[in-house]
Design a protein around this motif. Structure first.
Motif, PDB file in Angstrom:
ATOM      1  N   ARG A   1      -1.071   2.926 -17.414  1.00  0.00           N
ATOM      2  CA  ARG A   1      -1.583   2.217 -18.594  1.00  0.00           C
ATOM      3  C   ARG A   1      -0.577   2.271 -19.741  1.00  0.00           C
ATOM      4  N   GLU A   2      -0.009   3.451 -19.957  1.00  0.00           N
ATOM      5  CA  GLU A   2       0.972   3.603 -21.037  1.00  0.00           C
ATOM      6  C   GLU A   2       2.188   2.703 -20.816  1.00  0.00           C
ATOM      7  N   LEU A   3       2.562   2.520 -19.566  1.00  0.00           N
ATOM      8  CA  LEU A   3       3.742   1.725 -19.238  1.00  0.00           C
ATOM      9  C   LEU A   3       3.425   0.239 -19.083  1.00  0.00           C
ATOM     10  N   GLY A   4       2.139  -0.122 -19.192  1.00  0.00           N
ATOM     11  CA  GLY A   4       1.754  -1.525 -19.071  1.00  0.00           C
ATOM     12  C   GLY A   4       1.887  -2.079 -17.662  1.00  0.00           C
ATOM     13  N   LEU A   5       1.771  -1.215 -16.664  1.00  0.00           N
ATOM     14  CA  LEU A   5       1.905  -1.647 -15.263  1.00  0.00           C
ATOM     15  C   LEU A   5       0.529  -2.082 -14.753  1.00  0.00           C
TER      16      LEU A   5
ATOM     17  N   ALA B   1      -1.761   9.728 -13.012  1.00  0.00           N
ATOM     18  CA  ALA B   1      -0.914   8.561 -12.734  1.00  0.00           C
ATOM     19  C   ALA B   1      -1.481   7.314 -13.405  1.00  0.00           C
ATOM     20  N   GLN B   2      -2.796   7.153 -13.353  1.00  0.00           N
ATOM     21  CA  GLN B   2      -3.427   5.990 -13.991  1.00  0.00           C
ATOM     22  C   GLN B   2      -3.122   5.946 -15.487  1.00  0.00           C
ATOM     23  N   GLU B   3      -3.145   7.117 -16.131  1.00  0.00           N
ATOM     24  CA  GLU B   3      -2.827   7.176 -17.560  1.00  0.00           C
ATOM     25  C   GLU B   3      -1.398   6.695 -17.818  1.00  0.00           C
TER      26      GLU B   3
ATOM     27  N   ILE C   1      -0.894  -2.342 -10.664  1.00  0.00           N
ATOM     28  CA  ILE C   1      -1.124  -1.185  -9.796  1.00  0.00           C
ATOM     29  C   ILE C   1      -2.613  -0.852  -9.788  1.00  0.00           C
ATOM     30  N   VAL C   2      -3.171  -0.669  -8.591  1.00  0.00           N
ATOM     31  CA  VAL C   2      -4.543  -0.195  -8.417  1.00  0.00           C
ATOM     32  C   VAL C   2      -4.456   1.185  -7.778  1.00  0.00           C
ATOM     33  N   ALA C   3      -4.848   2.234  -8.526  1.00  0.00           N
ATOM     34  CA  ALA C   3      -4.773   3.610  -8.030  1.00  0.00           C
ATOM     35  C   ALA C   3      -6.168   4.154  -7.806  1.00  0.00           C
ATOM     36  N   MET C   4      -6.355   4.862  -6.708  1.00  0.00           N
ATOM     37  CA  MET C   4      -7.689   5.404  -6.412  1.00  0.00           C
ATOM     38  C   MET C   4      -7.589   6.643  -5.541  1.00  0.00           C
ATOM     39  N   SER C   5      -8.634   7.463  -5.608  1.00  0.00           N
ATOM     40  CA  SER C   5      -8.748   8.621  -4.729  1.00  0.00           C
ATOM     41  C   SER C   5      -9.315   8.159  -3.394  1.00  0.00           C
ATOM     42  N   ALA C   6      -8.629   8.486  -2.327  1.00  0.00           N
ATOM     43  CA  ALA C   6      -9.093   8.082  -0.992  1.00  0.00           C
ATOM     44  C   ALA C   6      -8.324   8.867   0.058  1.00  0.00           C
ATOM     45  N   ASP C   7      -8.836   8.856   1.263  1.00  0.00           N
ATOM     46  CA  ASP C   7      -8.161   9.464   2.408  1.00  0.00           C
ATOM     47  C   ASP C   7      -7.137   8.449   2.920  1.00  0.00           C
ATOM     48  N   GLY C   8      -5.899   8.628   2.491  1.00  0.00           N
ATOM     49  CA  GLY C   8      -4.858   7.654   2.799  1.00  0.00           C
ATOM     50  C   GLY C   8      -4.518   7.529   4.268  1.00  0.00           C
ATOM     51  N   SER C   9      -4.872   8.516   5.076  1.00  0.00           N
ATOM     52  CA  SER C   9      -4.541   8.436   6.501  1.00  0.00           C
ATOM     53  C   SER C   9      -5.277   7.285   7.184  1.00  0.00           C
ATOM     54  N   PHE C  10      -6.341   6.799   6.525  1.00  0.00           N
ATOM     55  CA  PHE C  10      -7.079   5.658   7.070  1.00  0.00           C
ATOM     56  C   PHE C  10      -6.742   4.357   6.349  1.00  0.00           C
TER      57      PHE C  10
ATOM     58  N   LEU D   1       0.857  -1.184   0.000  1.00  0.00           N
ATOM     59  CA  LEU D   1       0.000   0.000   0.000  1.00  0.00           C
ATOM     60  C   LEU D   1       0.891   1.231   0.000  1.00  0.00           C
ATOM     61  N   GLU D   2       0.653   2.128  -0.961  1.00  0.00           N
ATOM     62  CA  GLU D   2       1.327   3.417  -0.969  1.00  0.00           C
ATOM     63  C   GLU D   2       0.308   4.502  -0.648  1.00  0.00           C
ATOM     64  N   VAL D   3       0.610   5.313   0.333  1.00  0.00           N
ATOM     65  CA  VAL D   3      -0.235   6.453   0.692  1.00  0.00           C
ATOM     66  C   VAL D   3       0.431   7.710   0.147  1.00  0.00           C
ATOM     67  N   GLY D   4      -0.199   8.309  -0.870  1.00  0.00           N
ATOM     68  CA  GLY D   4       0.364   9.486  -1.526  1.00  0.00           C
ATOM     69  C   GLY D   4       0.892   9.144  -2.908  1.00  0.00           C
ATOM     70  N   THR D   5      -0.023   8.969  -3.862  1.00  0.00           N
ATOM     71  CA  THR D   5       0.373   8.587  -5.220  1.00  0.00           C
ATOM     72  C   THR D   5       1.259   9.636  -5.871  1.00  0.00           C
ATOM     73  N   GLY D   6       0.889  10.914  -5.694  1.00  0.00           N
ATOM     74  CA  GLY D   6       1.663  11.983  -6.306  1.00  0.00           C
ATOM     75  C   GLY D   6       1.751  11.809  -7.809  1.00  0.00           C
ATOM     76  N   SER D   7       2.968  11.839  -8.328  1.00  0.00           N
ATOM     77  CA  SER D   7       3.190  11.696  -9.771  1.00  0.00           C
ATOM     78  C   SER D   7       2.986  10.261 -10.250  1.00  0.00           C
ATOM     79  N   GLY D   8       3.059   9.297  -9.323  1.00  0.00           N
ATOM     80  CA  GLY D   8       2.988   7.888  -9.692  1.00  0.00           C
ATOM     81  C   GLY D   8       4.352   7.229  -9.807  1.00  0.00           C
ATOM     82  N   TYR D   9       5.426   8.016  -9.655  1.00  0.00           N
ATOM     83  CA  TYR D   9       6.793   7.500  -9.839  1.00  0.00           C
ATOM     84  C   TYR D   9       7.130   6.393  -8.843  1.00  0.00           C
ATOM     85  N   GLN D  10       6.850   6.633  -7.570  1.00  0.00           N
ATOM     86  CA  GLN D  10       7.158   5.620  -6.560  1.00  0.00           C
ATOM     87  C   GLN D  10       6.366   4.336  -6.796  1.00  0.00           C
ATOM     88  N   ALA D  11       5.092   4.453  -7.119  1.00  0.00           N
ATOM     89  CA  ALA D  11       4.259   3.267  -7.354  1.00  0.00           C
ATOM     90  C   ALA D  11       4.777   2.467  -8.548  1.00  0.00           C
TER      91      ALA D  11
END
Length: 221
Positions: free
Chosen positions: A128-132, A123-125, A135-144, A90-100
């Protein structure tokens, strides 16, 4: 690397060599982590005015007032996480998507959440372009965290909390590892490695860092 030193056609190999040398010189020595970081082009995750500085070891601005962490810090955090091929992360804080994207080369599955919908969409785009596809990316309150998909083998937090968040600690498997920046201001923060043991939690302080704060709720952006 200055603007005048920006890589030209044919210098991609030299650029990559410098990038990896900079990582090693700053303490990133795990061969699997280095291979994953070599496989993920940071330049794809930095756009606009700062694109030409994508291969420097420095944090850079991204939309929504956030940053993409400097590569050496990404490497140190990933190394401390010690991700195994069958792990769910689990990654909290997708940001650019680089870490994920880097984690996707090391783990079986990566769940990444961010409070900024725009960052998740972009990041989802890229994923997809990178064929990863793991990874499941979503908007959520990561603190929980993500209680519905917990527990996790590994948890990485890319925003600073005053203390390791209780909900995230609870979602860590026995023997699992969480890496999180901890500090009460943006000037005094430390990277902490937390290991869940049968008797409780073991805390190891790794190094000083500076991250944006971990905020509750979901942004309107």
């Amino acid at each position: 690397m200055s603007e005048n030193d920006a890589p030209q056609d044919g210098s991609a190999a030299e650029q990559k060599m410098r990038f990896l040398f900079a990582l090693r010189s700053r303490g990133v020595t795990d061969s699997r982590v280095l291979s994953a970081m070599e496989a993920v082009d940071r330049g794809l995750f930095v756009r606009g005015l700062f694109a030409e500085r994508a291969y420097e070891d420095m944090p850079l601005p991204i939309p929504c007032g956030q940053t993409i962490s400097q590569p050496s810090v990404v490497g140190i955090m990933t190394q401390a996480l010690n991700v195994q091929p069958r792990d769910t992360v689990l990654e909290v804080g997708t940001g650019s998507g680089y870490q994920a994207a880097i984690l996707a080369h090391l783990a079986r599955r990566v769940y990444t959440v961010d409070r900024h919908r725009r960052l998740v969409r972009e990041a989802q785009e890229l994923f997809r372009e990178l064929g990863l596809v793991n990874i499941v990316a979503m908007s959520a309150d990561g603190s929980f965290g993500l209680p519905e998909t917990a527990p996790f083998d590994r948890i990485i937090v890319t925003a600073a909390a005053e203390d390791p968040p209780g909900p995230l600690l609870a979602q860590l498997k026995l023997g699992g590892i969480m890496v999180v920046p901890v500090g009460q201001s943006d000037t005094v923060q430390h990277l902490i490695k937390v290991t869940r043991l049968a008797t409780g939690y073991d805390y190891e302080e790794l190094r000083p860092v500076r991250f944006v704060p971990l905020l509750e709720g979901i942004s309107s952006e």
